[in-house]
Enzyme design. Structure first.
Site, short mmCIF file in Angstrom:
data_model
loop_
_atom_site.label_atom_id
_atom_site.label_comp_id
_atom_site.label_asym_id
_atom_site.label_seq_id
_atom_site.Cartn_x
_atom_site.Cartn_y
_atom_site.Cartn_z
N ALA A 66 0.87 -1.17 0.00
CA ALA A 66 0.00 0.00 0.00
C ALA A 66 0.91 1.22 0.00
CB ALA A 66 -0.89 -0.03 1.24
N GLY A 109 0.58 -4.73 0.99
CA GLY A 109 -0.62 -4.74 0.16
C GLY A 109 -0.40 -5.41 -1.20
N GLU A 132 4.68 -4.96 7.16
CA GLU A 132 4.01 -3.81 7.80
C GLU A 132 4.52 -3.56 9.21
OE1 GLU A 132 2.52 -6.25 6.10
OE2 GLU A 132 0.91 -5.43 4.85
N1 CAA Z 1 4.64 3.15 -0.81
C1 CAA Z 1 5.04 4.30 -1.38
N2 CAA Z 1 6.17 4.40 -2.12
C2 CAA Z 1 6.94 3.31 -2.24
C3 CAA Z 1 6.59 2.08 -1.67
C4 CAA Z 1 5.37 2.03 -0.91
N3 CAA Z 1 4.92 0.88 -0.36
N4 CAA Z 1 7.56 1.18 -1.95
C5 CAA Z 1 8.46 1.81 -2.69
N5 CAA Z 1 8.11 3.11 -2.88
C6 CAA Z 1 8.82 4.16 -3.60
C7 CAA Z 1 10.05 4.61 -2.85
O1 CAA Z 1 9.72 5.56 -1.87
C8 CAA Z 1 10.88 5.19 -3.97
O2 CAA Z 1 10.37 6.48 -4.30
P1 CAA Z 1 11.40 7.74 -4.47
O3 CAA Z 1 12.23 7.35 -5.68
O4 CAA Z 1 10.48 8.90 -4.71
O5 CAA Z 1 12.20 7.80 -3.22
C9 CAA Z 1 10.57 4.28 -5.15
O6 CAA Z 1 9.33 3.63 -4.82
C10 CAA Z 1 11.62 3.21 -5.37
O7 CAA Z 1 11.80 2.52 -4.14
P2 CAA Z 1 13.23 2.27 -3.46
O8 CAA Z 1 14.18 3.36 -3.84
O9 CAA Z 1 12.99 2.05 -2.00
O10 CAA Z 1 13.66 0.93 -4.20
P3 CAA Z 1 14.66 -0.20 -3.65
O11 CAA Z 1 14.93 -1.10 -4.81
O12 CAA Z 1 15.83 0.42 -2.96
O13 CAA Z 1 13.85 -0.99 -2.52
C11 CAA Z 1 11.89 -2.10 -1.61
C12 CAA Z 1 12.72 -1.77 -2.87
C13 CAA Z 1 12.67 -3.07 -0.73
C14 CAA Z 1 10.61 -2.79 -2.09
C15 CAA Z 1 11.57 -0.82 -0.84
O14 CAA Z 1 11.03 0.14 -1.74
C16 CAA Z 1 10.58 -0.99 0.29
O15 CAA Z 1 10.93 -1.50 1.35
N6 CAA Z 1 9.33 -0.54 0.07
C17 CAA Z 1 8.30 -0.57 1.09
C18 CAA Z 1 7.79 -1.99 1.34
C19 CAA Z 1 6.73 -1.99 2.41
O16 CAA Z 1 6.97 -1.64 3.56
N7 CAA Z 1 5.49 -2.38 2.02
C20 CAA Z 1 4.37 -2.44 2.95
C21 CAA Z 1 3.63 -1.14 2.92
S1 CAA Z 1 2.37 -1.02 4.18
C22 CAA Z 1 1.05 -1.91 3.58
O17 CAA Z 1 1.10 -2.46 2.51
C23 CAA Z 1 -0.19 -1.93 4.45
C24 CAA Z 1 -1.17 -2.97 4.10
O18 CAA Z 1 -1.18 -4.07 4.61
C25 CAA Z 1 -2.21 -2.76 3.15
#
Ligand code: CAA
Length: 258
Positions: A66, A109, A132
């Site tokens: 998400a 998500g 999460e």
């Molecule tokens: N939401 C918003 N933006 C996100 C995102 C997310 N879940 N995941 C990645 N992005 C964005 C990053 O902020 C980044 O944007 P900027 O270039 O503007 O900074 C862009 O996508 C590229 O991401 P990274 O630079 O972080 O890419 P990476 O290859 O270094 O890492 C990753 C990849 C390990 C997937 C890392 O992006 C990450 O950890 N993302 C978040 C994962 C996460 O925590 N997901 C759970 C979200 S909460 C949820 O989903 C609640 C629910 O149950 C419904």
């Protein structure tokens, strides 16, 4: 075909291919993605020509969760008051079959969206997780329930409590995914699998999906009764007469959807 801000849609005969298209955010799922997917799935369900759907992301990410930046400013009153995430029930209400074709990250998500599908085909690059807890929250789109039903308590609990990712091989061993495919073949394989499903009698496809899903909602005796009654119902269709005649006559069935 409608245009969507966050999706790319292609038709491959009777198969609809939907690609999540927010590459700048690794396909993070915001309200617009939910609105677009809801509309695209409703259009698919209503389209008599379309018989199976494949949902995919990019090579790097099916969806990285998400949208954290959208959720950042939302407090309890807003998310509870608006029943944030409840809209996903409109996607899971899709009656026709659909497959998630997952390459790269399917996190939070993103993992939950993949698990809403009838089954998951995974590229060998796929990584699944419910991270999460690292954000001091918990799954909100079904992860605690669907992951636990898919892989059992031990793995689901470990993944939710540590936030660690599961690679494609572990996901297949744990029955989270139906099959692993080399990443380069993922879309072709998913479209071929979807075309196989699209070639089945439409009412039988609806019934098979309903009865397997009933296994998650009912006890065994009610589930068996539900299955038997649906089987009885299918015996009233023109396509059943055609399917069994075609078998006896050693030819392919031709379906009317009646
Ligand atoms: N939401 C918003 N933006 C996100 C995102 C997310 N879940 N995941 C990645 N992005 C964005 C990053 O902020 C980044 O944007 P900027 O270039 O503007 O900074 C862009 O996508 C590229 O991401 P990274 O630079 O972080 O890419 P990476 O290859 O270094 O890492 C990753 C990849 C390990 C997937 C890392 O992006 C990450 O950890 N993302 C978040 C994962 C996460 O925590 N997901 C759970 C979200 S909460 C949820 O989903 C609640 C629910 O149950 C419904």
């Amino acid at each position: 075909m409608a245009d969507y801000e966050t999706l790319l849609i292609e038709r491959h005969d009777a198969v609809t291919l939907v690609r999540l298209n927010r590459p700048q955010a690794l396909n993070a799922i915001n309200s617009q993605v939910l609105a677009d997917l809801t509309a695209a799935f409703a259009a698919y369900d209503a389209d008599r020509e379309q018989r199976c759907l494949v949902l995919t992301g990019s090579e790097k990410a099916f969806a990285a969760g998400a949208d954290i930046k959208e959720m950042q400013s939302k407090g309890f009153a807003e998310v509870f008051g608006t029943n944030y995430f409840a809209g996903w029930e409109r996607v899971t209400a899709t009656r026709k079959p659909w497959i998630a074709a997952v390459a790269g990250f399917a996190l939070g998500g993103g993992c939950e969206l993949a698990m809403m599908a009838d089954f998951i085909l995974a590229a060998d690059t796929a990584k699944f997780g419910q991270p999460e807890i690292k954000l001091a929250v918990a799954p909100g789109m079904g992860g605690s329930q669907r992951l636990t039903r898919a892989v059992g308590k031990a793995k689901a609990m470990e993944m939710c409590l540590t936030g660690r990712m599961m690679d494609a091989e572990e996901a297949e061993r744990a029955s989270l995914v139906a099959r692993i495919v080399p990443a380069a073949d993922l879309i072709a394989d998913a479209l071929k699998t979807a075309a196989t499903i699209a070639g089945m009698a439409p009412l039988a496809a609806l019934a098979n999906k309903e009865m397997v899903n009933a296994a998650f909602e009912t006890g065994l005796s009610m589930g068996l009764l539900f299955e038997r009654r649906l089987f009885h119902s299918l015996c009233g269709t023109e396509d059943k007469t055609e399917g069994m005649s075609a078998f006896a006559e050693k030819r392919a069935g031709v379906w009317t959807g009646r």
